[in-house]
Write an enzyme that holds these catalytic residues in place. Structure first.
Site, PDB file in Angstrom:
ATOM      1  N   CYS A  20      34.587  26.147  37.322  1.00  0.00           N
ATOM      2  CA  CYS A  20      34.914  24.749  37.520  1.00  0.00           C
ATOM      3  C   CYS A  20      36.365  24.434  37.188  1.00  0.00           C
ATOM      4  O   CYS A  20      37.130  25.279  36.737  1.00  0.00           O
ATOM      5  CB  CYS A  20      34.006  23.862  36.682  1.00  0.00           C
ATOM      6  SG  CYS A  20      33.861  24.372  34.977  1.00  0.00           S
ATOM      7  N   CYS A  64      42.307  35.019  31.214  1.00  0.00           N
ATOM      8  CA  CYS A  64      41.674  35.719  32.342  1.00  0.00           C
ATOM      9  C   CYS A  64      42.744  36.055  33.377  1.00  0.00           C
ATOM     10  O   CYS A  64      43.361  35.164  33.964  1.00  0.00           O
ATOM     11  CB  CYS A  64      40.597  34.841  32.977  1.00  0.00           C
ATOM     12  SG  CYS A  64      39.864  35.574  34.461  1.00  0.00           S
ATOM     13  N   CYS A 106      42.589  39.140  29.233  1.00  0.00           N
ATOM     14  CA  CYS A 106      41.247  39.728  29.179  1.00  0.00           C
ATOM     15  C   CYS A 106      41.134  40.778  30.274  1.00  0.00           C
ATOM     16  O   CYS A 106      41.509  40.542  31.415  1.00  0.00           O
ATOM     17  CB  CYS A 106      40.187  38.647  29.371  1.00  0.00           C
ATOM     18  SG  CYS A 106      38.497  39.288  29.416  1.00  0.00           S
ATOM     19  N   ASP A 159      43.927  42.840  49.808  1.00  0.00           N
ATOM     20  CA  ASP A 159      42.977  41.841  49.301  1.00  0.00           C
ATOM     21  C   ASP A 159      43.066  41.831  47.786  1.00  0.00           C
ATOM     22  O   ASP A 159      43.647  42.735  47.173  1.00  0.00           O
ATOM     23  CB  ASP A 159      41.558  42.158  49.763  1.00  0.00           C
ATOM     24  CG  ASP A 159      40.659  40.918  49.810  1.00  0.00           C
ATOM     25  OD1 ASP A 159      41.125  39.831  49.414  1.00  0.00           O
ATOM     26  OD2 ASP A 159      39.498  41.051  50.229  1.00  0.00           O
ATOM     27  N   ASP A 160      42.473  40.802  47.171  1.00  0.00           N
ATOM     28  CA  ASP A 160      42.602  40.656  45.719  1.00  0.00           C
ATOM     29  C   ASP A 160      41.597  41.488  44.945  1.00  0.00           C
ATOM     30  O   ASP A 160      41.840  41.852  43.792  1.00  0.00           O
ATOM     31  CB  ASP A 160      42.455  39.179  45.317  1.00  0.00           C
ATOM     32  CG  ASP A 160      41.110  38.618  45.725  1.00  0.00           C
ATOM     33  OD1 ASP A 160      40.142  38.775  44.967  1.00  0.00           O
ATOM     34  OD2 ASP A 160      41.031  38.026  46.808  1.00  0.00           O
ATOM     35  N   CYS A 215      31.419  39.524  34.059  1.00  0.00           N
ATOM     36  CA  CYS A 215      32.128  38.588  33.184  1.00  0.00           C
ATOM     37  C   CYS A 215      31.115  37.720  32.458  1.00  0.00           C
ATOM     38  O   CYS A 215      30.118  37.302  33.035  1.00  0.00           O
ATOM     39  CB  CYS A 215      33.079  37.720  34.005  1.00  0.00           C
ATOM     40  SG  CYS A 215      33.927  36.452  33.030  1.00  0.00           S
ATOM     41  N   SER A 267      43.753  34.512  49.451  1.00  0.00           N
ATOM     42  CA  SER A 267      44.079  35.100  48.152  1.00  0.00           C
ATOM     43  C   SER A 267      44.898  36.378  48.235  1.00  0.00           C
ATOM     44  O   SER A 267      45.541  36.763  47.263  1.00  0.00           O
ATOM     45  CB  SER A 267      42.784  35.378  47.387  1.00  0.00           C
ATOM     46  OG  SER A 267      41.907  36.159  48.185  1.00  0.00           O
ATOM     47  N   CYS A 295      36.336  42.797  32.770  1.00  0.00           N
ATOM     48  CA  CYS A 295      35.678  43.183  34.018  1.00  0.00           C
ATOM     49  C   CYS A 295      36.179  44.529  34.539  1.00  0.00           C
ATOM     50  O   CYS A 295      35.549  45.139  35.398  1.00  0.00           O
ATOM     51  CB  CYS A 295      35.852  42.094  35.070  1.00  0.00           C
ATOM     52  SG  CYS A 295      37.566  41.651  35.416  1.00  0.00           S
TER      53      CYS A 295
END
Length: 500
Positions: free
Chosen positions: A21, A279, A479, A388-389, A425, A326, A482
């Site tokens: 969000c 993050c 962080c 790509d990301d 995550c 992205s 992941c």
């Protein structure tokens, strides 16, 4: 009817990690004269009236609109006129939930707004934010970006002491904790609550009289402070400040609380100092490219990551393209560093709405070709590097490569501007369980063969972090859970159905 979140997003956006969000807070400390609409019967009255009005809700709306990329399931605004708190929220996009009449009706001197992304099973009005609690000593409204790892324990504690819950959102736990300690005073209630909750949080909290912002001790999710001519703004990203016409003052520090009132901005730290662990996917994917987070321009970060990727895994090719939206920044950086020409390559259909219908499974499987299309003039007969990301499940990567080959690409070399995502995550990013993350079950060569690329390479962890450190060395601290399974906050072995 099949919603786009189940069809287009189910086939394309399942390949993306999704942020939970975005939040925005507005505090107006000077009243603004309402401008009358030309040609109305009230012109003569309004022109002579000395009664000024607030409309914090309208500014919150503009900020939420700029943050729409962070959540599309629901939108809500709570406002205070200095005496009482009112709110309005509903399912859908910001522009669908609010109109001019509703914003004028809300008005407000103070406002907090929220846009939510959540899984389909949790997409219901009970989970829409902000959450409002009214009690004997006053009221509070809370908008939260993040995730609590001790949500279940705190909820059980509150239920045992008489609290009831209407949602499955951990934000409601935060509201109940603040309300429980409110008799100690706002500052103490906030401090007590924040010291109890564990995980990630960027908070906008509103009372009848003030606006509060808080960021977790590791600064996992962003939150910034902006200045208006007649007030202050809190927002998840600086692009929201630009939309409102506010100037970026600074980022809220990890472990900081700010309280905004007519007296200005009061800041204090809570708890012991911990290492910053933002993050990193904010820079890779989540944030808008025109935002600045913790002093680092997002687009510059993506350009540098692309350059590092080119230096680490260069390949002979004729053209570099990026996956909209992205992958575009990293693709530009890759092209510049490698000397290979950059081209558009792929066009994104911007007009697929939330009511897009896909009646059969076979049609749903082809929806990547509806949302994205290759430009044959850029692709045909060429050796293509596509950026790509991330790769999450691998399904969309496979279809993207098929899309390019169908357009006549001679070779397709896939490059990823983040390291392999191998772990889920627990701090507010929607990721599949570990056994659904394709990089946790395949090595790079196996994955390359699975998606049908001629070659595949990911940026290294050290390379990605060096790209950020080169921009602003003192901001270093991210962080990497992941990628490595090493998290800034200890998490249970099982959380929300996900296993380590």
């Amino acid at each position: 009817m099949t919603d786009v979140s189940e069809c287009v997003n189910g086939q394309l956006e399942d390949e993306k990690l999704r942020d939970k969000c975005g939040v925005v807070g507005i505090y107006l400390n000077k009243k603004v004269q309402a401008a009358p609409e030309s040609g109305t019967v009230s012109d003569s009255f309004a022109a002579s009236s000395d009664i000024p009005v607030y409309n914090a809700a309208k500014l919150a709306y503009y900020g939420m609109y700029a943050l729409q990329h962070r959540g599309q399931e629901s939108a809500g605004i709570a406002v205070s006129d200095g005496e009482k708190i009112e709110q309005y929220k509903d399912m859908g996009l910001v522009a669908d939930v609010f109109n001019a009449e509703k914003l004028d009706e809300l008005g407000g001197k103070i406002a907090v707004g929220h846009v939510l992304y959540t899984k389909a099973s949790s997409a219901r009005i009970e989970n829409a934010q902000p959450f409002v609690n009214r009690f004997k000593l006053g009221g509070i409204a809370v908008a939260h970006n993040g995730q609590l790892v001790n949500y279940e324990q705190l909820k059980e504690f509150l239920e045992e002491t008489g609290s009831t819950f209407v949602s499955s959102s951990d934000t409601e736990v935060i509201v109940k904790l603040i309300a429980k300690s409110y008799k100690k005073g706002l500052e103490r209630a906030l401090t007590d609550t924040i010291q109890m909750i564990k995980g990630s949080f960027s908070l906008c909290v509103m009372t009848e009289k003030c606006l509060i912002g808080a960021r977790d001790p590791h600064g996992i999710h962003p939150l910034c402070l902006g200045k208006l001519e007649n007030g202050w703004v809190l927002a998840s990203e600086s692009c929201a400040l630009d939309a409102i016409g506010a100037d970026l003052v600074r980022d809220i520090n990890p472990g900081e609380i700010v309280i905004i009132s007519d007296d200005g901005v009061l800041s204090f730290e809570f708890g012991e100092h911990t290492a910053k662990r933002t993050c990193v996917f904010e820079y890779v994917y989540f944030a808008r490219p025109d935002s600045v987070i913790d002093g680092i321009p997002v687009q510059e970060a993506r350009l540098r990551m692309g350059a590092v990727l080119a230096n680490e895994s260069g390949v002979d090719a004729d053209v570099v393209i990026g996956v909209p939206d992205s992958g575009l920044g990293a693709a530009m950086g890759y092209a510049k560093a490698s000397g290979i020409p950059y081209a558009m390559g792929i066009v994104k259909n911007k007009y697929i709405g939330r009511t897009f219908i896909a009646p059969t499974q076979s049609e749903r499987e082809k929806l990547v070709f509806v949302k994205l299309n290759a430009m044959k003039s850029d692709i045909a007969g060429k050796r293509v590097v596509i950026i790509d990301d991330s790769i999450v499940r691998g399904t969309t990567s496979k279809r993207l490569i098929a899309l390019l080959r169908r357009a006549g690409a001679k070779e397709v070399h896939f490059r990823i501007s983040s390291p392999p995502v191998k772990f889920p995550c627990y701090f507010g990013i929607d990721t599949p369980s570990r056994n659904q993350l394709i990089s946790s079950t395949m090595d790079v060569d196996e994955l390359c063969k699975e998606i049908g690329a001629d070659s595949l390479a990911f940026i290294s962890i050290d390379g990605m972090f060096s790209a950020l450190k080169d921009i602003l060395p003192e901001s270093y601290g991210y962080c990497k859970g992941c990628f490595t399974g090493e998290y800034p906050v200890s998490v249970p072995g099982e959380l929300n159905g996900k296993r380590l």
